[in-house]
Design an enzyme around this catalytic site. Sequence first.
Site, PDB file in Angstrom:
ATOM      1  N   GLU A 249      13.782   5.129   0.010  1.00  0.00           N
ATOM      2  CA  GLU A 249      14.213   3.886   0.638  1.00  0.00           C
ATOM      3  C   GLU A 249      15.092   3.185  -0.392  1.00  0.00           C
ATOM      4  O   GLU A 249      14.595   2.557  -1.318  1.00  0.00           O
ATOM      5  CB  GLU A 249      12.967   3.073   1.010  1.00  0.00           C
ATOM      6  CG  GLU A 249      13.224   2.125   2.147  1.00  0.00           C
ATOM      7  CD  GLU A 249      13.826   0.833   1.651  1.00  0.00           C
ATOM      8  OE1 GLU A 249      15.084   0.760   1.588  1.00  0.00           O
ATOM      9  OE2 GLU A 249      13.068  -0.070   1.319  1.00  0.00           O
ATOM     10  N   CYS A 283      16.513  -5.452   0.485  1.00  0.00           N
ATOM     11  CA  CYS A 283      17.381  -4.309   0.791  1.00  0.00           C
ATOM     12  C   CYS A 283      18.038  -4.434   2.161  1.00  0.00           C
ATOM     13  O   CYS A 283      19.120  -3.903   2.373  1.00  0.00           O
ATOM     14  CB  CYS A 283      16.612  -2.999   0.662  1.00  0.00           C
ATOM     15  SG  CYS A 283      15.098  -2.996   1.605  1.00  0.00           S
TER      16      CYS A 283
HETATM   17  P1  NAD Z   1      17.537  -0.086 -11.399  1.00  0.00           P
HETATM   18  O1  NAD Z   1      18.414   0.866 -10.715  1.00  0.00           O
HETATM   19  O2  NAD Z   1      17.401  -0.010 -12.877  1.00  0.00           O
HETATM   20  O3  NAD Z   1      16.037   0.019 -10.846  1.00  0.00           O
HETATM   21  C1  NAD Z   1      15.697  -0.030  -9.489  1.00  0.00           C
HETATM   22  C2  NAD Z   1      14.185   0.231  -9.405  1.00  0.00           C
HETATM   23  O4  NAD Z   1      13.908   1.562  -9.792  1.00  0.00           O
HETATM   24  C3  NAD Z   1      13.351  -0.620 -10.344  1.00  0.00           C
HETATM   25  O5  NAD Z   1      12.160  -0.965  -9.678  1.00  0.00           O
HETATM   26  C4  NAD Z   1      13.063   0.281 -11.537  1.00  0.00           C
HETATM   27  O6  NAD Z   1      11.829  -0.017 -12.173  1.00  0.00           O
HETATM   28  C5  NAD Z   1      12.991   1.625 -10.882  1.00  0.00           C
HETATM   29  N1  NAD Z   1      13.408   2.728 -11.723  1.00  0.00           N
HETATM   30  C6  NAD Z   1      14.489   2.790 -12.520  1.00  0.00           C
HETATM   31  N2  NAD Z   1      14.601   4.002 -13.088  1.00  0.00           N
HETATM   32  C7  NAD Z   1      13.552   4.737 -12.624  1.00  0.00           C
HETATM   33  C8  NAD Z   1      13.126   6.079 -12.830  1.00  0.00           C
HETATM   34  N3  NAD Z   1      13.820   6.945 -13.575  1.00  0.00           N
HETATM   35  N4  NAD Z   1      11.988   6.486 -12.187  1.00  0.00           N
HETATM   36  C9  NAD Z   1      11.295   5.644 -11.371  1.00  0.00           C
HETATM   37  N5  NAD Z   1      11.664   4.375 -11.149  1.00  0.00           N
HETATM   38  C10 NAD Z   1      12.790   3.921 -11.755  1.00  0.00           C
HETATM   39  O7  NAD Z   1      18.043  -1.501 -10.976  1.00  0.00           O
HETATM   40  P2  NAD Z   1      17.444  -2.966 -11.011  1.00  0.00           P
HETATM   41  O8  NAD Z   1      18.298  -3.793 -11.901  1.00  0.00           O
HETATM   42  O9  NAD Z   1      15.970  -3.019 -11.224  1.00  0.00           O
HETATM   43  O10 NAD Z   1      17.723  -3.350  -9.510  1.00  0.00           O
HETATM   44  C11 NAD Z   1      19.069  -3.484  -9.129  1.00  0.00           C
HETATM   45  C12 NAD Z   1      19.427  -2.705  -7.939  1.00  0.00           C
HETATM   46  O11 NAD Z   1      18.361  -1.940  -7.422  1.00  0.00           O
HETATM   47  C13 NAD Z   1      19.808  -3.655  -6.835  1.00  0.00           C
HETATM   48  O12 NAD Z   1      21.160  -3.940  -6.916  1.00  0.00           O
HETATM   49  C14 NAD Z   1      19.456  -2.910  -5.598  1.00  0.00           C
HETATM   50  O13 NAD Z   1      20.544  -2.132  -5.203  1.00  0.00           O
HETATM   51  C15 NAD Z   1      18.402  -1.945  -5.997  1.00  0.00           C
HETATM   52  N6  NAD Z   1      17.069  -2.295  -5.500  1.00  0.00           N
HETATM   53  C16 NAD Z   1      16.761  -1.930  -4.236  1.00  0.00           C
HETATM   54  C17 NAD Z   1      15.544  -2.256  -3.729  1.00  0.00           C
HETATM   55  C18 NAD Z   1      15.165  -1.871  -2.326  1.00  0.00           C
HETATM   56  O14 NAD Z   1      14.339  -2.535  -1.740  1.00  0.00           O
HETATM   57  N7  NAD Z   1      15.711  -0.794  -1.778  1.00  0.00           N
HETATM   58  C19 NAD Z   1      14.627  -2.949  -4.491  1.00  0.00           C
HETATM   59  C20 NAD Z   1      14.976  -3.310  -5.808  1.00  0.00           C
HETATM   60  C21 NAD Z   1      16.204  -2.957  -6.297  1.00  0.00           C
END
Ligand code: NAD
Length: 475
Positions: A249, A283
């Site tokens: 998701e 999202c």
């Molecule tokens: P990010 O890409 O660093 O992380 C997104 C999420 O993934 C975080 O919860 C992080 O802890 C987790 N994550 C990161 N690397 C991982 C890995 N290797 N294995 C497992 N989990 C991992 O970005 P961010 O700064 O935390 O969030 C920014 C972007 O993430 C937003 O712009 C948005 O696009 C997206 N996001 C989407 C949702 C959603 O509901 N689909 C939720 C939060 C963030």
Amino acid sequence: MYGNLELFIGGKWHGANGRKGEDVINPATEKPLARLPHASKADLDEALAAATKAFAVWRATSAYDRCKIMHKAADLMRERYDAISKIMVLEQGKPYPEARAEVVTSADIIDWYAEEGRRSYGRIVPGRGKGIRQLVIQEPIGVVAAFTPWNFPVLTPARKIGGALASGCSLILKASEETPGACVEMVRCFADAGLPAGVLNLVFGVPAEVSEYLMSKDAVRKISFTGSIPVGKHLAALAAKGMKRTTMELGGHSPVVVFADADPEKAADTIAAFKYRNAGQVCISPTRFYVQEDVYSRFLKRFTEYANGIKVGDGLEKGVTMGPMANARRIEAMEGFVNDAKGRGGKIETGGKRRGNQGYFYEPTVITEVPDDAKIMKNEPFGPLAPIVAFKTFDEVVERANSLEYGLAAYAFTTSNSTAAAIGDALESGMVGVNSIAISTPETPFGGVKESGHGSEGGIEGLGAYLVTKFISQG
Ligand code: NAD
């Protein structure tokens, strides 16, 4: 008010006890709330062993008995909603009423899955030969590893816990390190409800290290991830190595199409409130607004009035309707989007800057005259930015709405039945709200297409995500 942060492994709580860890920050004050322990490799091994052992116990537990424990956990969540909601506000920033709604809805999700687990039927297919019985049965897939983000600290884990537990799977959940407290308290509800040890395990750590370690293990058969597209792609590639099933998701960039036959004020009221929920860090947040020329000015006026009326502040303060961004990265991202839009001729109707210099507050923002190739029109903003542009024809707006690689949610407003049907069909999106924003309920499928991911959470599809089909031909 902020809870005790612990890991939950094999039915036992584990505190710092020499473990590495990190501080959890209140985004409204930028001050630390508590220290979060990280799971060591030994902790993860213990969680894997506990989940493997518990899977045998849980899958052998009748759906009827699983349902009772899940209902009890949901009842405890409702009983403790106030404390859980306050913890969520402190660590995530959203206003208290939003946090409370999230906790109550999450309990509802658990209840719904608990019931649906009892209806996980198979079927009997008539055989071709005499005396052959052909059985199609559904079995739980096995140990699940789930990774959840910081924007919905309880609801996102609830979807994964609900689906996994109702289908008879055990789960290792790595919730967000930035917003762990409310999730810890939700897991405590399951522990207190009498869930057998090891069925649900909660760990924290360096996300990439935890996910890579868990996903390299044969015992883990299913991955469920909610988060960004780049991380989703990375995890999907890791999952492919072990041919593990995935639910992804990922992000969205949801178009809103307002046709000239809609009531522009009514549409603006509905969609503006939805836009600024959780400061746009959702999202399925509406993120690109296409309004047909005849009603453009009226829609823009009403939408901007709404944005100006939002009370920004600490989510625990009465009357606050938008809290801070969840972390400093979002402030930087907002500044990047706004500067790029301005550089391309975009006009800031309201907002457009950070508010104050303590806490990650950003103003509710409306941007117009922004070209389709601006960053804000192409990349998910995940924040309180609303670019509003005009369109002329149905075909033109469909092309613009479908032009991105995202396909999570889309919205349209019209009073014409034929336009409603046509736009519902034409938008490339996992979910479409036509004159409605109610696209996320426990009983309906939630998930994206294109780069927004695959698989659904919620609805019977959400349960199916944790089941494998077995065919038995019995002579
Ligand atoms: P990010 O890409 O660093 O992380 C997104 C999420 O993934 C975080 O919860 C992080 O802890 C987790 N994550 C990161 N690397 C991982 C890995 N290797 N294995 C497992 N989990 C991992 O970005 P961010 O700064 O935390 O969030 C920014 C972007 O993430 C937003 O712009 C948005 O696009 C997206 N996001 C989407 C949702 C959603 O509901 N689909 C939720 C939060 C963030």
